[in-house]
Design a protein around this motif. Structure first.
Motif, short mmCIF file in Angstrom:
data_model
loop_
_atom_site.label_atom_id
_atom_site.label_comp_id
_atom_site.label_asym_id
_atom_site.label_seq_id
_atom_site.Cartn_x
_atom_site.Cartn_y
_atom_site.Cartn_z
N LEU A 51 32.05 44.07 13.20
CA LEU A 51 31.23 44.13 14.40
C LEU A 51 29.77 43.80 14.09
N GLU A 52 29.28 44.22 12.94
CA GLU A 52 27.89 43.89 12.56
C GLU A 52 27.79 42.42 12.16
N VAL A 53 28.79 41.94 11.44
CA VAL A 53 28.77 40.55 10.95
C VAL A 53 28.74 39.56 12.12
N VAL A 54 29.50 39.83 13.17
CA VAL A 54 29.63 38.86 14.28
C VAL A 54 28.38 38.80 15.16
N LYS A 55 27.39 39.62 14.88
CA LYS A 55 26.16 39.59 15.68
C LYS A 55 25.21 38.48 15.24
N HIS A 76 32.32 32.86 10.71
CA HIS A 76 32.97 33.28 9.47
C HIS A 76 34.13 34.24 9.77
N VAL A 77 33.91 35.22 10.62
CA VAL A 77 34.96 36.18 10.95
C VAL A 77 36.11 35.47 11.68
N CYS A 78 35.79 34.54 12.58
CA CYS A 78 36.85 33.77 13.26
C CYS A 78 37.69 33.00 12.25
N GLU A 79 37.03 32.35 11.30
CA GLU A 79 37.76 31.58 10.27
C GLU A 79 38.61 32.50 9.41
N TYR A 80 38.06 33.65 9.04
CA TYR A 80 38.79 34.64 8.25
C TYR A 80 40.06 35.07 8.99
N LEU A 81 39.93 35.39 10.27
CA LEU A 81 41.09 35.83 11.06
C LEU A 81 42.10 34.70 11.22
N ASP A 82 41.62 33.49 11.48
CA ASP A 82 42.53 32.35 11.63
C ASP A 82 43.32 32.11 10.35
N ALA A 83 42.66 32.27 9.20
CA ALA A 83 43.35 32.10 7.92
C ALA A 83 44.44 33.15 7.75
N HIS A 84 44.17 34.38 8.17
CA HIS A 84 45.17 35.44 8.09
C HIS A 84 46.31 35.21 9.08
N ARG A 85 45.99 34.70 10.25
CA ARG A 85 47.04 34.41 11.24
C ARG A 85 47.97 33.34 10.72
N ALA A 86 47.43 32.37 10.00
CA ALA A 86 48.24 31.27 9.48
C ALA A 86 49.28 31.78 8.48
N LEU A 142 29.02 30.60 22.10
CA LEU A 142 29.26 31.86 21.40
C LEU A 142 30.32 32.69 22.12
N SER A 143 30.32 32.64 23.44
CA SER A 143 31.32 33.37 24.23
C SER A 143 32.73 32.84 23.96
N ALA A 144 32.86 31.53 23.84
CA ALA A 144 34.17 30.94 23.53
C ALA A 144 34.66 31.42 22.17
N HIS A 145 33.75 31.51 21.20
CA HIS A 145 34.12 32.03 19.87
C HIS A 145 34.45 33.51 19.93
N PHE A 146 33.74 34.27 20.76
CA PHE A 146 34.03 35.69 20.91
C PHE A 146 35.44 35.91 21.47
N VAL A 147 35.81 35.11 22.47
CA VAL A 147 37.16 35.21 23.03
C VAL A 147 38.20 34.84 21.98
N ARG A 148 37.89 33.80 21.20
CA ARG A 148 38.78 33.39 20.08
C ARG A 148 38.93 34.55 19.10
N LEU A 149 37.82 35.21 18.78
CA LEU A 149 37.83 36.36 17.87
C LEU A 149 38.78 37.44 18.40
N TYR A 150 38.62 37.77 19.68
CA TYR A 150 39.49 38.81 20.26
C TYR A 150 40.96 38.40 20.19
N ARG A 151 41.25 37.17 20.56
CA ARG A 151 42.65 36.72 20.56
C ARG A 151 43.24 36.75 19.15
N SER A 152 42.43 36.39 18.16
CA SER A 152 42.91 36.42 16.77
C SER A 152 43.19 37.84 16.32
N ILE A 153 42.25 38.75 16.56
CA ILE A 153 42.46 40.15 16.16
C ILE A 153 43.68 40.70 16.89
N SER A 154 43.76 40.44 18.18
CA SER A 154 44.85 40.98 18.99
C SER A 154 46.21 40.51 18.48
N SER A 155 46.30 39.23 18.12
CA SER A 155 47.60 38.73 17.64
C SER A 155 47.95 39.35 16.29
#
Length: 128
Positions: free
Chosen positions: A105-109, A116-126, A66-79
């Motif tokens: 923030l509520e969804v990722v808990k 889901h949020v990571c996938e959503y962000l990755d799709a937007h980054r693409a 979960l921590s690895a996904h959280f870091v991925r989440l941050y990197r995606s939002i940040s980019s």
């Protein structure tokens, strides 16, 4: 040849690296131990100790994943926000139609919400 006792432990090095990345992401996103423990699935005291540099995430644990996904989440939002932590915090704490107008923030808990949020962000980054 270095004595065994002084050799670096690759597991603790990996734990230290991921733990440091989680703390940095939480700090930049303005998250405290209550939010963090819900996202990475650790206890409140462990999340607090993690933020204070007194706890390292055990490799191979559910918290590790979960921590690895959280870091991925941050990197995606940040980019997506050009490294602007204030914009990242605002996005995380604002209602979003993609998540039924809930705050990300509520969804990722929940585990599936974090993914889901990571996938959503990755799709937007693409698309950027």
């Amino acid at each position: 040849n270095m004595p065994t006792a002084l050799q670096a432990n690759p597991l603790s090095d990996r734990s230290r690296v991921l733990s440091t990345a989680v703390v940095e992401a939480a700090r930049r996103l303005g998250l405290g131990s209550t939010d963090l423990n819900a996202i990475i699935g650790t206890s409140q005291p462990s999340a607090s100790r993690l933020l204070n540099g007194k706890y390292f995430i055990p490799e191979g644990s559910k918290t590790w994943e979960l921590s690895a996904h959280f870091v991925r989440l941050y990197r995606s939002i940040s980019s997506l926000v050009g490294g602007n932590d204030e914009l990242a915090r605002n996005w995380l704490k604002s209602g979003n139609q993609a998540f039924d107008n809930r705050h990300p923030l509520e969804v990722v808990k929940r585990v599936e919400g974090l993914l889901h949020v990571c996938e959503y962000l990755d799709a937007h980054r693409a698309r950027v």
